[in-house]
Design an enzyme around this catalytic site. Sequence first.
Site, PDB file in Angstrom:
ATOM      1  N   GLY A 151     -13.804 -29.522 -33.534  1.00 45.33           N
ATOM      2  CA  GLY A 151     -12.424 -29.063 -33.643  1.00 45.33           C
ATOM      3  C   GLY A 151     -11.882 -29.122 -35.054  1.00 45.33           C
ATOM      4  O   GLY A 151     -10.749 -28.724 -35.320  1.00 45.33           O
ATOM      5  N   GLY A 163     -21.079 -28.075 -35.424  1.00 40.93           N
ATOM      6  CA  GLY A 163     -19.895 -28.757 -35.965  1.00 40.93           C
ATOM      7  C   GLY A 163     -18.588 -28.148 -35.474  1.00 40.93           C
ATOM      8  O   GLY A 163     -17.540 -28.783 -35.534  1.00 40.93           O
ATOM      9  N   ALA A 188     -22.114 -27.161 -31.412  1.00 49.02           N
ATOM     10  CA  ALA A 188     -22.020 -25.793 -31.946  1.00 49.02           C
ATOM     11  C   ALA A 188     -21.956 -25.822 -33.468  1.00 49.02           C
ATOM     12  O   ALA A 188     -21.059 -25.237 -34.082  1.00 49.02           O
ATOM     13  CB  ALA A 188     -20.837 -25.047 -31.338  1.00 49.02           C
ATOM     14  N   TYR A 198     -37.412 -28.577 -42.383  1.00 47.06           N
ATOM     15  CA  TYR A 198     -36.071 -29.047 -42.747  1.00 47.06           C
ATOM     16  C   TYR A 198     -36.130 -29.649 -44.149  1.00 47.06           C
ATOM     17  O   TYR A 198     -36.717 -30.704 -44.381  1.00 47.06           O
ATOM     18  CB  TYR A 198     -35.542 -30.084 -41.753  1.00 47.06           C
ATOM     19  CG  TYR A 198     -35.302 -29.571 -40.341  1.00 47.06           C
ATOM     20  CD1 TYR A 198     -35.282 -28.209 -40.052  1.00 47.06           C
ATOM     21  CD2 TYR A 198     -35.092 -30.442 -39.283  1.00 47.06           C
ATOM     22  CE1 TYR A 198     -35.061 -27.736 -38.754  1.00 47.06           C
ATOM     23  CE2 TYR A 198     -34.873 -29.984 -37.987  1.00 47.06           C
ATOM     24  CZ  TYR A 198     -34.863 -28.628 -37.736  1.00 47.06           C
ATOM     25  OH  TYR A 198     -34.653 -28.181 -36.449  1.00 47.06           O
TER      26      TYR A 198
HETATM   27  N1  LIG Z   1     -34.851 -24.035 -33.536  1.00 47.95           N
HETATM   28  C1  LIG Z   1     -34.738 -25.324 -33.486  1.00 47.95           C
HETATM   29  O1  LIG Z   1     -35.643 -25.994 -33.062  1.00 47.95           O
HETATM   30  C2  LIG Z   1     -33.462 -25.966 -33.962  1.00 47.95           C
HETATM   31  C3  LIG Z   1     -32.418 -25.194 -34.467  1.00 47.95           C
HETATM   32  C4  LIG Z   1     -31.229 -25.828 -34.819  1.00 47.95           C
HETATM   33  C5  LIG Z   1     -31.120 -27.196 -34.684  1.00 47.95           C
HETATM   34  N2  LIG Z   1     -32.164 -27.938 -34.215  1.00 47.95           N
HETATM   35  C6  LIG Z   1     -32.049 -29.408 -34.063  1.00 47.95           C
HETATM   36  O2  LIG Z   1     -30.827 -29.716 -33.412  1.00 47.95           O
HETATM   37  C7  LIG Z   1     -30.098 -30.656 -34.195  1.00 47.95           C
HETATM   38  C8  LIG Z   1     -28.619 -30.517 -33.944  1.00 47.95           C
HETATM   39  O3  LIG Z   1     -28.151 -29.242 -34.301  1.00 47.95           O
HETATM   40  P1  LIG Z   1     -27.207 -29.017 -35.548  1.00 47.95           P
HETATM   41  O4  LIG Z   1     -27.275 -30.222 -36.423  1.00 47.95           O
HETATM   42  O5  LIG Z   1     -27.588 -27.702 -36.091  1.00 47.95           O
HETATM   43  O6  LIG Z   1     -25.760 -28.844 -34.886  1.00 47.95           O
HETATM   44  P2  LIG Z   1     -24.762 -29.826 -34.137  1.00 47.95           P
HETATM   45  O7  LIG Z   1     -25.443 -31.049 -33.713  1.00 47.95           O
HETATM   46  O8  LIG Z   1     -24.088 -29.005 -33.118  1.00 47.95           O
HETATM   47  O9  LIG Z   1     -23.699 -30.127 -35.312  1.00 47.95           O
HETATM   48  C9  LIG Z   1     -23.987 -31.057 -36.288  1.00 47.95           C
HETATM   49  C10 LIG Z   1     -22.940 -31.055 -37.390  1.00 47.95           C
HETATM   50  O10 LIG Z   1     -21.637 -31.311 -36.876  1.00 47.95           O
HETATM   51  C11 LIG Z   1     -20.898 -32.155 -37.781  1.00 47.95           C
HETATM   52  N3  LIG Z   1     -20.659 -33.413 -37.025  1.00 47.95           N
HETATM   53  C12 LIG Z   1     -21.558 -34.120 -36.278  1.00 47.95           C
HETATM   54  N4  LIG Z   1     -20.975 -35.203 -35.725  1.00 47.95           N
HETATM   55  C13 LIG Z   1     -19.686 -35.188 -36.114  1.00 47.95           C
HETATM   56  C14 LIG Z   1     -18.583 -36.041 -35.866  1.00 47.95           C
HETATM   57  N5  LIG Z   1     -18.702 -37.102 -35.069  1.00 47.95           N
HETATM   58  N6  LIG Z   1     -17.405 -35.725 -36.429  1.00 47.95           N
HETATM   59  C15 LIG Z   1     -17.262 -34.638 -37.216  1.00 47.95           C
HETATM   60  N7  LIG Z   1     -18.274 -33.789 -37.499  1.00 47.95           N
HETATM   61  C16 LIG Z   1     -19.480 -34.062 -36.951  1.00 47.95           C
HETATM   62  C17 LIG Z   1     -21.805 -32.388 -38.981  1.00 47.95           C
HETATM   63  O11 LIG Z   1     -21.625 -31.394 -39.976  1.00 47.95           O
HETATM   64  P3  LIG Z   1     -20.316 -31.269 -40.919  1.00 47.95           P
HETATM   65  O12 LIG Z   1     -19.702 -32.626 -41.037  1.00 47.95           O
HETATM   66  O13 LIG Z   1     -20.822 -30.730 -42.201  1.00 47.95           O
HETATM   67  O14 LIG Z   1     -19.452 -30.271 -40.221  1.00 47.95           O
HETATM   68  C18 LIG Z   1     -23.180 -32.198 -38.372  1.00 47.95           C
HETATM   69  O15 LIG Z   1     -24.166 -31.877 -39.310  1.00 47.95           O
HETATM   70  C19 LIG Z   1     -30.565 -30.365 -35.631  1.00 47.95           C
HETATM   71  O16 LIG Z   1     -30.277 -31.418 -36.524  1.00 47.95           O
HETATM   72  C20 LIG Z   1     -32.033 -30.157 -35.388  1.00 47.95           C
HETATM   73  O17 LIG Z   1     -32.692 -31.417 -35.241  1.00 47.95           O
HETATM   74  C21 LIG Z   1     -33.315 -27.347 -33.830  1.00 47.95           C
END
Ligand SMILES: NC(=O)c1ccc[n+]([C@@H]2O[C@H](COP(=O)([O-])OP(=O)(O)OC[C@H]3O[C@@H](n4cnc5c(N)ncnc54)[C@H](OP(=O)(O)O)[C@@H]3O)[C@@H](O)[C@H]2O)c1
Length: 301
Positions: free
Chosen positions: A210, A206, A204, A56
């Site tokens: 919604g 972000g 998903a 990352y």
């Molecule tokens: N293969 C793997 O091992 C793998 C793959 C993917 C992820 N991961 C892990 O899983 C974690 C979570 O996945 P993810 O970050 O990809 O997706 P997620 O948790 O589904 O979405 C996170 C994104 O949603 C938005 N968000 C979060 N909270 C919010 C709120 N309260 N209000 C409005 N927007 C909000 C932010 O982006 P914006 O504000 O820019 O929209 C944030 O970066 C990663 O950080 C990582 O540690 C692991």
Amino acid sequence: MEQRSFGGTDLRVSPIGLGCWGISGDWGPVNRDEAVGTLQRAFELGVNFFDTADMYGKGRSEELIREALGPHRAEIIIASKGGFNFYEGERHLDFRPEYLEFALGESLRRLGTEYLDLYQLHNPRPADLTDEVFALLDRLRAQGKIRHYGVSLNSRLEGADRVRERCPASVQVIYNLLDQRAAAEVLPWARSRGVAAIARVPLASGLLTGKYRRDPLFSDGDQRRKHGPEWLARGVEGVDPLRFLARPGRSLAQAALGLVLTHPAVTVTIPGARSAAQVEANVAALSAVPLDREELERVWR
Ligand SMILES: NC(=O)c1ccc[n+]([C@@H]2O[C@H](COP(=O)([O-])OP(=O)(O)OC[C@H]3O[C@@H](n4cnc5c(N)ncnc54)[C@H](OP(=O)(O)O)[C@@H]3O)[C@@H](O)[C@H]2O)c1
């Protein structure tokens, strides 16, 4: 915040952790102080589980964890990952034991710690889950460099059979309202074996907040652009029928997080957050208005 057992290990974790990919720079430019503030706010609110990976931001996410939370090392659970070699040429999967041992050393250096609480193999293909890799992980554990190890399955859940055979301390899967494949293929097994299940991407990426509607524009550096227009169109379409879950006292994102945590196998979910305000909103999911039976039936129908 309550803490719960992390599978059969001695670790105790908050049900809401923090996914530390979004602050790494892979999702667009990051202000260092804001990233540090995001991590520190999570800690202040009782989040103790921080999921990261060496790749990352090519190590930046791990460095930020040290910068923000170094003095609290003993109070937090650091779950990092290895398996993507970004040190030599184009980034590629690399699970050679000698590479993984090197990569772990680099993670420990960046994190400023002598041990990881959890080391996860990052998106291995079935053929990567060799006896040699598990022998290495056992050795690293015996040496005290890692307390436990797990496997983070890729989005196709490849290697799940091998994981079931080896039964590591934890398994990490995508699990959210738009993608529930893990509920059929992995989570019941994890629960039956007392293996900790980490539910990632609970929002998903972000979309389940919604806030994204038709054709959202992600910035140039934002890795979500790589998913392509079909993923985006399908995601946005999938969110529309779920908007009824938002009501006074509960946002759609909070409903989405609450629903992930209702699965009895899920130990911790790790929403990513890019600001302290997002962390606050996500942690508040634990005290948001719970879903009533009718809402649950509409969602799981
Ligand atoms: N293969 C793997 O091992 C793998 C793959 C993917 C992820 N991961 C892990 O899983 C974690 C979570 O996945 P993810 O970050 O990809 O997706 P997620 O948790 O589904 O979405 C996170 C994104 O949603 C938005 N968000 C979060 N909270 C919010 C709120 N309260 N209000 C409005 N927007 C909000 C932010 O982006 P914006 O504000 O820019 O929209 C944030 O970066 C990663 O950080 C990582 O540690 C692991």
